[in-house]
Design a protein around this motif. Sequence first.
Motif, PDB file in Angstrom:
ATOM      1  N   VAL A  42       0.763  -1.231  -0.006  1.00  0.00           N
ATOM      2  CA  VAL A  42      -0.050   0.074   0.046  1.00  0.00           C
ATOM      3  C   VAL A  42       0.709   1.171   0.000  1.00  0.00           C
ATOM      4  CG1 VAL A  42      -1.893   1.299   1.531  1.00  0.00           C
ATOM      5  CG2 VAL A  42      -2.044  -1.108   1.008  1.00  0.00           C
ATOM      6  N   GLU A  43       2.045   1.338   0.778  1.00  0.00           N
ATOM      7  CA  GLU A  43       2.790   2.491   0.822  1.00  0.00           C
ATOM      8  C   GLU A  43       3.409   2.888  -0.389  1.00  0.00           C
ATOM      9  OE1 GLU A  43       1.920   0.707   4.891  1.00  0.00           O
ATOM     10  OE2 GLU A  43       2.724  -0.056   2.990  1.00  0.00           O
ATOM     11  N   GLU A  44       3.897   1.764  -1.191  1.00  0.00           N
ATOM     12  CA  GLU A  44       4.591   1.831  -2.380  1.00  0.00           C
ATOM     13  C   GLU A  44       3.532   2.179  -3.601  1.00  0.00           C
ATOM     14  OE1 GLU A  44       7.176   2.130  -5.424  1.00  0.00           O
ATOM     15  OE2 GLU A  44       7.327   2.162  -3.261  1.00  0.00           O
ATOM     16  N   VAL A  45       2.293   1.804  -3.343  1.00  0.00           N
ATOM     17  CA  VAL A  45       1.277   2.248  -4.464  1.00  0.00           C
ATOM     18  C   VAL A  45       1.006   3.768  -3.960  1.00  0.00           C
ATOM     19  CG1 VAL A  45      -1.036   1.893  -4.804  1.00  0.00           C
ATOM     20  CG2 VAL A  45       0.193  -0.120  -4.442  1.00  0.00           C
ATOM     21  N   ALA A  46       0.834   4.192  -2.820  1.00  0.00           N
ATOM     22  CA  ALA A  46       0.808   5.453  -2.585  1.00  0.00           C
ATOM     23  C   ALA A  46       1.622   6.509  -3.182  1.00  0.00           C
ATOM     24  CB  ALA A  46       0.482   5.580  -0.904  1.00  0.00           C
ATOM     25  N   ALA A  69      -7.753   0.116   2.307  1.00  0.00           N
ATOM     26  CA  ALA A  69      -8.174   1.215   1.358  1.00  0.00           C
ATOM     27  C   ALA A  69      -8.326   2.715   1.900  1.00  0.00           C
ATOM     28  CB  ALA A  69      -9.663   0.920   0.692  1.00  0.00           C
ATOM     29  N   VAL A  70      -8.851   2.881   3.142  1.00  0.00           N
ATOM     30  CA  VAL A  70      -8.856   4.205   3.865  1.00  0.00           C
ATOM     31  C   VAL A  70      -7.470   4.472   3.935  1.00  0.00           C
ATOM     32  CG1 VAL A  70      -9.439   5.364   5.954  1.00  0.00           C
ATOM     33  CG2 VAL A  70     -11.007   3.435   4.852  1.00  0.00           C
ATOM     34  N   ARG A  71      -6.435   3.799   4.387  1.00  0.00           N
ATOM     35  CA  ARG A  71      -5.296   4.187   4.483  1.00  0.00           C
ATOM     36  C   ARG A  71      -4.542   4.607   3.466  1.00  0.00           C
ATOM     37  NH1 ARG A  71      -0.331   1.081   5.384  1.00  0.00           N
ATOM     38  NH2 ARG A  71      -1.538  -0.815   4.967  1.00  0.00           N
ATOM     39  N   LEU A  72      -4.840   3.989   2.043  1.00  0.00           N
ATOM     40  CA  LEU A  72      -4.243   4.416   1.144  1.00  0.00           C
ATOM     41  C   LEU A  72      -4.570   5.713   0.615  1.00  0.00           C
ATOM     42  CD1 LEU A  72      -2.849   3.933  -1.532  1.00  0.00           C
ATOM     43  CD2 LEU A  72      -4.698   2.472  -2.264  1.00  0.00           C
ATOM     44  N   ALA A  73      -6.186   5.901   0.611  1.00  0.00           N
ATOM     45  CA  ALA A  73      -6.537   7.093   0.321  1.00  0.00           C
ATOM     46  C   ALA A  73      -5.958   8.306   1.158  1.00  0.00           C
ATOM     47  CB  ALA A  73      -7.996   7.124   0.726  1.00  0.00           C
ATOM     48  N   ARG A  74      -5.943   8.046   2.267  1.00  0.00           N
ATOM     49  CA  ARG A  74      -5.287   9.236   3.502  1.00  0.00           C
ATOM     50  C   ARG A  74      -3.838   9.371   2.852  1.00  0.00           C
ATOM     51  NH1 ARG A  74      -6.982   6.456   8.999  1.00  0.00           N
ATOM     52  NH2 ARG A  74      -9.483   7.176   9.071  1.00  0.00           N
ATOM     53  N   GLU A 100     -20.108   8.830   5.548  1.00  0.00           N
ATOM     54  CA  GLU A 100     -20.251   9.282   7.012  1.00  0.00           C
ATOM     55  C   GLU A 100     -19.274   9.379   7.908  1.00  0.00           C
ATOM     56  OE1 GLU A 100     -23.901   7.577   8.296  1.00  0.00           O
ATOM     57  OE2 GLU A 100     -25.161   8.794   6.892  1.00  0.00           O
ATOM     58  N   GLU A 101     -18.416   8.104   7.760  1.00  0.00           N
ATOM     59  CA  GLU A 101     -17.429   7.746   8.506  1.00  0.00           C
ATOM     60  C   GLU A 101     -15.961   7.924   8.087  1.00  0.00           C
ATOM     61  OE1 GLU A 101     -17.843   4.064   9.672  1.00  0.00           O
ATOM     62  OE2 GLU A 101     -19.828   4.328  10.957  1.00  0.00           O
ATOM     63  N   HIS A 102     -15.736   8.240   6.776  1.00  0.00           N
ATOM     64  CA  HIS A 102     -14.633   8.392   6.053  1.00  0.00           C
ATOM     65  C   HIS A 102     -14.461   9.552   5.149  1.00  0.00           C
ATOM     66  CE1 HIS A 102     -13.434   4.630   7.909  1.00  0.00           C
ATOM     67  NE2 HIS A 102     -14.632   4.080   7.159  1.00  0.00           N
ATOM     68  N   PRO A 103     -14.005  10.780   5.676  1.00  0.00           N
ATOM     69  CA  PRO A 103     -13.730  11.871   4.601  1.00  0.00           C
ATOM     70  C   PRO A 103     -12.974  11.785   3.548  1.00  0.00           C
ATOM     71  CG  PRO A 103     -12.755  12.142   6.672  1.00  0.00           C
ATOM     72  CD  PRO A 103     -13.804  11.018   6.758  1.00  0.00           C
ATOM     73  N   GLU A 104     -12.017  10.771   3.760  1.00  0.00           N
ATOM     74  CA  GLU A 104     -11.065  10.618   2.544  1.00  0.00           C
ATOM     75  C   GLU A 104     -11.645  10.083   1.152  1.00  0.00           C
ATOM     76  OE1 GLU A 104      -9.609   9.478   6.602  1.00  0.00           O
ATOM     77  OE2 GLU A 104     -11.283   9.009   5.146  1.00  0.00           O
ATOM     78  N   ILE A 105     -12.802   9.416   1.533  1.00  0.00           N
ATOM     79  CA  ILE A 105     -13.554   9.014   0.107  1.00  0.00           C
ATOM     80  C   ILE A 105     -14.701  10.162  -0.288  1.00  0.00           C
ATOM     81  CG2 ILE A 105     -15.123   7.202  -0.655  1.00  0.00           C
ATOM     82  CD1 ILE A 105     -12.444   6.294   0.506  1.00  0.00           C
TER      83      ILE A 105
END
Length: 843
Positions: A42-46, A69-74, A100-105
């Motif tokens: 995930v870190e490398e993709v980001a 997925a949430v971590r990647l968006a952040r 509602e729970e994930h502003p990154e999305i």
Amino acid sequence: MNVAFVYMNNECNVGRGAGYVAASVTRAGHRLSFYDTFFTPVEEVARQIVKEKPEVLMLSSMTMIFPDAVRLARLVKKHHNTTVLLGGVHPTILRGKVLEEHPEIDYLCIGEGESMVPEFLNHLNDNSLFEVQNLAFRKDGQVVENPIRPAEDLAETPFFPWDYFPDQAVVQEGQGFLYVNATRGCPYVCTYCANTVYLKQYGKSYVRFRPIDHVVGELDYLRARYSPKLFYFGDEMILSDTKGAIDLFKSIKEHLNVPYGLQGRVEYLNKEVVQILAETGCQYIGMGVETGAEEFRKRLLYRRMSNQQLEDTFKLIKDAGIFVSSFNMIGYPFENDKELTQETLALNQRLKPDYAQVSIFYPFPGTKLFDRCVEKDLIDEDKVATATDYFEDSVLKGVTVKESKEKLNAVLNPNGFRFELKPSSNGSNGNGNGVHGKKVLMLSTDHLTIDRRILQQAKSLKKAGYHVTVVCGFECPEEEHYVEDGVFIHRFGPIIGNGSPSPMAKRVGKRFGINRIAKKIAARQARAFHHQWFYEAAVRNKVDRFKADIVHVHDLPLLWLGDNLAKQWGAELVYDAHEIYYVHDSIPRSTQKLMQQEEKRYTKDAGLFITVNQLVADYFSSQHNKDPLVLLNCADSPTATEEPRQALRSKLGLGKDAQIALYQGWFSPERNLTTLVQAVEHFPANTHLVLIGYGACEDELHATAKSRPWGNRVHFLGKVEGDDLFSLTAGADVGVIPYQPVDLNHEYCSPNKFFEYVQSGVPVVAQDLPFFREMNAKHGVVALGDLSTAATMAQTICNLLSDGDRLAEIKTACFEAAKVLNWETESQKLVDAYAQLHNGANA
């Protein structure tokens, strides 16, 4: 638009939904970078996405891997402000709660995305975005969920982009299975399965079947690309349409003769079906058992089959010699799970599967058993956060079933998974070869449509017993793989750059001094002949997997490749020159000379040289000291219609007294079509011009007609093929071929449309060129004239239309000529020449 697509993945597998949606993005013309988090952390993709700076980041995620997925968006949004669209099972289940729970999305795709995502991208920057169906978004602090669009039509979905996934994900290591799909959806409401969410959205229309020719064509491509041990249909509902499934498996047997496996349900398996499966090459069936406790299975899992049904069905499968696996689950959220596990063991010992797969219950949101787990407070959120699949251990509080799973495996699978492929019933090696044991590979650069001549030859050879594969395009609008009348057709999309031929054309033009050529087609021609290493390597990578005994090249651009492949494989080379390719006046003399030399060099290696008429054959004979076989571009005899005039007039809304001049075929500037349209100015008021086809100068022709007061008598019908083309052609009073002798190729032409006019009983109007002169002398089917100006062309057409007796005489001559000028006659020449080709090789 630049799009980064990330398949959030926790297994070495292929993401079916993610792949189809990604393919729909590129089909819509957007640039795509595809990532798979199983193979790239995930870190490398980001990091790569931040460097790329896409306008949209798309994430496809299941529940288990949603936290990543949430971590990647952040991580991405911390350094690059991009729009994030999330799709997949998880947002489809939880819907607006995710926003509602994930502003990154920023946005959600709820449900299937092949149609939704391109529309989303196309309207991202305008107000129409908020009308896109399947979309959820925030507006004025509130979450809005738009209506759900109908389920996707599987006949219209893009070809799955297998190359997006590493080979080890496509073919399962150890098994050698390649997972494929022929259906989508499931009508059942099992209490542990997330499919129920989709069923609620779409209803029974959620269960759909792909066209058989698409499935078989895809299998042929995959067989050549990956050489799997077995194709496994992992569809839940492959047998729900029993007749459709049997038709598919019979088609696989007939055209491919490869082993396959499937996921079965007792509801659809009986002695007759199992026997047909065995006869058509089925060697593996996976059967859902879930638990040995029959009452529990029926009442709490909504799986209605009895233990006796399971025992009877397993016996049928094993008696048929088919390897059978049972799919079982332990770790249910009930206090008696240990007893359930013992009953599962006991039932499997009676079923005697060749392998028993044991998975562990996972509470998927949206299911009835998830609701029970929430109600009873059974879910351990810490376990959920670290769980990556449902094979390791339970995510329920205070529960571990890892040891139970290991014990079950030890008892039921002491030798592990020991699937061995059996020889096919007829001793074939699975190549699907025909009677002759000869495979034919046809090559062509046709990318918008496949020339009728190519398909006719391919089908005639197939009928004669050859196994025929047509590979074409390399700049097709999109990739396609299908079967048509037993011929495998593989059409590849752009293989260079972002899909546009322009970068390649510019490089070739600069290298060979043809920058002045305005037409892209000329640059593409030059590119193909000089086959720079990057183009050659890309084309070969697509083609060399289709090894054949005979390589049949249509036209000059791929003759170099055909010659190379024939030498590499020890195959025979056949060259079919549809035209004198290098005499186009748009190509400089120096380049023409180079092309001519290359044709001469490679033609020497051809065991069979074919061309379209005697004029062109005489030219090639003088150039190459080799006499080609002449195969005319004759059409198949059309199906007779009762009122041939009426179909075309009804389509156009014209009366029976209206007279119609027709042109059908490719629209290109050198074909004198603008003059043809302008000729309508000189037509009588009841005479109309109909144009069937499309091409480079289509817009110009539309503009010419639209700007004139008589333009309402010019009718454009677009692309028409097959029987519809003959039906509409037969409604014309005359068929026009307005070609001028702008180069040797046009001077010697014998186009497809001439033969289609004749077969349809339509008198031909043409310039006084050698071939048409010959056809008129032999058959009396052509009215020759001066078609170089609008006035003289109109005069030639109208003179014929106004002479009823002559028109009737030529029409009668057309029907007589059709008895000779037909593909049934020409095809026998091809089959005979092929017989001499391989008989000579074997002598």
